[in-house]
Design a protein around this motif. Structure first.
Motif, PDB file in Angstrom:
ATOM      1  N   ILE A 180      21.013  64.566  79.736  1.00 56.71           N
ATOM      2  CA  ILE A 180      22.499  63.822  79.773  1.00 56.71           C
ATOM      3  C   ILE A 180      24.270  64.819  80.177  1.00 56.71           C
ATOM      4  O   ILE A 180      24.367  63.932  81.459  1.00 56.71           O
ATOM      5  N   CYS A 181      24.166  65.640  79.688  1.00 54.27           N
ATOM      6  CA  CYS A 181      25.638  67.004  79.124  1.00 54.27           C
ATOM      7  C   CYS A 181      24.704  67.844  81.044  1.00 54.27           C
ATOM      8  O   CYS A 181      25.844  68.835  81.118  1.00 54.27           O
ATOM      9  N   GLU A 182      23.725  67.679  81.381  1.00 58.69           N
ATOM     10  CA  GLU A 182      23.662  68.884  82.550  1.00 58.69           C
ATOM     11  C   GLU A 182      23.952  69.459  82.231  1.00 58.69           C
ATOM     12  O   GLU A 182      25.023  70.434  82.816  1.00 58.69           O
ATOM     13  N   MET A 183      23.663  70.404  80.788  1.00 54.70           N
ATOM     14  CA  MET A 183      23.830  71.472  80.700  1.00 54.70           C
ATOM     15  C   MET A 183      22.847  72.703  81.080  1.00 54.70           C
ATOM     16  O   MET A 183      24.481  74.256  81.077  1.00 54.70           O
TER      17      MET A 183
ATOM     18  N   VAL B 147      30.335  69.505  74.643  1.00 57.01           N
ATOM     19  CA  VAL B 147      29.125  68.268  74.162  1.00 57.01           C
ATOM     20  C   VAL B 147      29.592  67.308  73.713  1.00 57.01           C
ATOM     21  O   VAL B 147      29.301  66.225  73.508  1.00 57.01           O
ATOM     22  N   ARG B 148      30.844  67.982  72.449  1.00 57.66           N
ATOM     23  CA  ARG B 148      31.282  67.018  71.486  1.00 57.66           C
ATOM     24  C   ARG B 148      32.350  65.948  72.177  1.00 57.66           C
ATOM     25  O   ARG B 148      32.058  64.744  72.198  1.00 57.66           O
ATOM     26  N   ARG B 149      33.143  66.484  72.934  1.00 57.22           N
ATOM     27  CA  ARG B 149      33.673  65.985  74.256  1.00 57.22           C
ATOM     28  C   ARG B 149      32.487  64.838  75.173  1.00 57.22           C
ATOM     29  O   ARG B 149      33.425  63.232  75.105  1.00 57.22           O
TER      30      ARG B 149
ATOM     31  N   VAL C 260      23.610  75.462  71.194  1.00 55.95           N
ATOM     32  CA  VAL C 260      25.502  75.337  71.471  1.00 55.95           C
ATOM     33  C   VAL C 260      26.320  76.014  70.681  1.00 55.95           C
ATOM     34  O   VAL C 260      26.388  75.739  69.390  1.00 55.95           O
ATOM     35  N   LYS C 261      27.777  77.133  71.141  1.00 51.90           N
ATOM     36  CA  LYS C 261      28.266  77.188  70.346  1.00 51.90           C
ATOM     37  C   LYS C 261      30.257  77.159  71.515  1.00 51.90           C
ATOM     38  O   LYS C 261      29.745  77.255  72.760  1.00 51.90           O
TER      39      LYS C 261
END
Ligand code: ZN
Length: 494
Positions: free
Chosen positions: A152-155, A178-180, A170-171
């Motif tokens: 979903i976040c296209e990480m 991600v939080r946003r 994630v850091k």
């Protein structure tokens, strides 16, 4: 709609201390306060009569500083603070996923030292596949996500050093991103649900009005649509709008001058005891003056986040030049000369006494300057208005915890801060005064809330114990039995 409350011990205000046995409420406001016979004479046939049976009533608490959206998200996330193993974490996640009402499943609080190793994407995938999951480490600087969240976040587009796609860790920068994404993903209905749970939570602890700091426009629009039982006074960060009704009111703008003591970003005039840095200045004086003058012209209050003494110098330099009842948030480290300067201008201070417990390590950062922290008594003695808040979800909403720390300052917990600042303890009566009428004053609402007076809103709570007659050690045990706003019962504890 009339209601008479009789046979109570009703504290109308704490300074001066005023107690009556009965009150009459008409259309949400207080019509009369006095003796039982006087009130009964004023009752009509239609008046509902409530026998308080000797119980204690006080004005509803006013929390000057909360974050309703963050609090709601916090209340709807999985607590992993004491998760002891990866299996334990998985079991809790499985159970939580069943009752979690938002699409994203959010948890916080894990510590790999307790778990035995870092949790991974595969661990989470084994439990939840069809919805995105983010579980934050207790420091809120890192987290673990499942495959759905990565998709979903296209990480895969994220910057490499902060993300480990293989393990789903994630850091820092990637974690914030991600939080946003999570925040932006909430639908209007989910946000409504989140805000409602935050407001119900607040009311259940007897808080009837709040200052909502850093409210975003989007959240404000949703609040406008909702039927509120909590009075919300909004401090914005990205919009100005003249809006006020008896439950929702735009008061001002929130500005950050520095960061926090915990991560050494609060701005000090001398370096930290345990580091070379003096902290971070988030705004220069010139820019600040522009904002404050602009707010003054538009008729808004300014709430300045200032924790370190250098940040407070900055605030003072500007606030001394303008008129208006502006706020300083936290005012954690205050030198004597600053207390003096504060007493000469019309500034109000929003303090969070629960930080005394939260910042138990503070002497390490400040050394002998620890004697300058959370100087509630010094401020009150100089006639400076101090209102109380919690910064929830940073500290718990429960006002009795805050009152307890304002009164005891870690004496019973053996906190170092108590040894440095024992002269700053205040009485329960002073603490309750700060938390009611002073907080109302901070919000510029002392004409409507903060005490029980004829003409004011009938916002009050019924308690199971008398806070002025209890041992200070037991303050946290006080229960709010019922919460009334506008004379209407909005929460009842069973
Ligand atoms: Zn805050």
């Amino acid at each position: 709609m009339n209601t008479a409350f009789i046979n109570g011990k009703i504290y109308c205000s704490f300074k001066p201390l005023k107690v009556v046995e009965a009150m009459l409420i008409e259309n949400g406001r207080i019509k009369f306060l006095g003796r039982r016979e006087e009130i009964l004479k004023l009752c009509k046939d239609s008046t509902e009569i409530v026998d308080l049976d000797g119980k204690v009533v006080i004005p509803g608490f006013v929390d000057t500083h909360v974050h309703l959206d963050e609090l709601g998200i916090f209340l709807n996330s999985l607590n992993l603070r004491d998760a002891e193993s990866i299996d334990d974490l998985k079991r809790r996640l499985k159970e939580f996923a069943k009752r979690c009402k938002t699409y994203w499943i959010i948890g916080y609080g894990w510590d790999q030292e307790l778990l035995g190793r870092y949790p991974t994407k595969n661990d989470l995938d084994e439990v939840v596949k069809d919805r995105p999951v983010l579980l934050s480490r207790f420091c809120l600087h890192a987290g673990v996500v499942n495959s759905k969240a990565i998709e979903i976040c296209e990480m895969h587009k994220f910057n490499k050093p902060f993300i480990d796609l293989e393990r789903g860790i994630v850091k820092e920068f990637a974690y914030s991103l991600v939080r946003r994404k999570v925040r932006e993903s909430f639908s209007r209905n989910e946000l409504k649900y989140i805000l409602k749970s935050a407001m119900d939570h607040v009311l259940s602890f007897g808080v009837t009005s709040v200052g909502f700091m850093g409210c975003r426009k989007e959240i404000f629009e949703i609040l406008k649509e909702m039927n509120l039982n909590l009075r919300v006074f909004v401090y914005t960060r990205d919009f100005y709008e003249k809006f006020s009704n008896c439950f929702l009111n735009v008061k001002g703008v929130k500005v950050f001058l520095d960061g926090s003591l915990g991560v050494k970003t609060a701005l000090l005039s001398e370096p930290y005891e345990d580091d070379d840095t003096c902290g971070c200045q988030l705004m220069d004086e010139y820019e600040l003056e522009k904002i404050v003058r602009d707010a003054e012209r538009k008729g808004y209050q300014v709430a300045l986040h200032a924790i370190g003494d250098r940040a407070i110098d900055l605030a003072l330099n500007v606030l001394e030049k303008v008129k208006g009842r502006n706020r300083i948030e936290h005012a954690s480290v205050l030198r004597d000369d600053q207390v003096e300067r504060l007493s000469k201008i019309d500034v109000v201070i929003s303090v969070q006494p629960h930080f005394i417990e939260g910042d138990w390590w503070i002497a390490k950062r400040l050394g002998k300057r620890t004697r300058w922290v959370y100087r509630i008594r010094s401020l009150l003695e100089r006639g400076i208005k101090v209102g109380f808040g919690t910064d929830a979800p940073v500290e718990p909403v429960n006002p009795w915890e805050t009152v307890y720390y304002a009164v005891t300052r870690g004496k019973y917990e053996g906190l170092e801060i108590y040894d440095f600042t024992r002269d700053e303890v205040i009485s329960v009566q002073d603490a309750l005064n700060c938390y009611t009428i002073n907080s109302a004053y901070v919000l510029m609402e002392e004409g409507n809330i903060g005490s029980l007076e004829v003409g004011k809103f009938a916002d009050f709570i019924i308690l199971d114990k008398d806070p002025l007659e209890i041992d200070e050690k037991d303050l946290k045990k006080i229960k709010v039995l019922k919460t009334f706003v506008n004379g209407k019962l909005v929460n009842e504890c069973y």
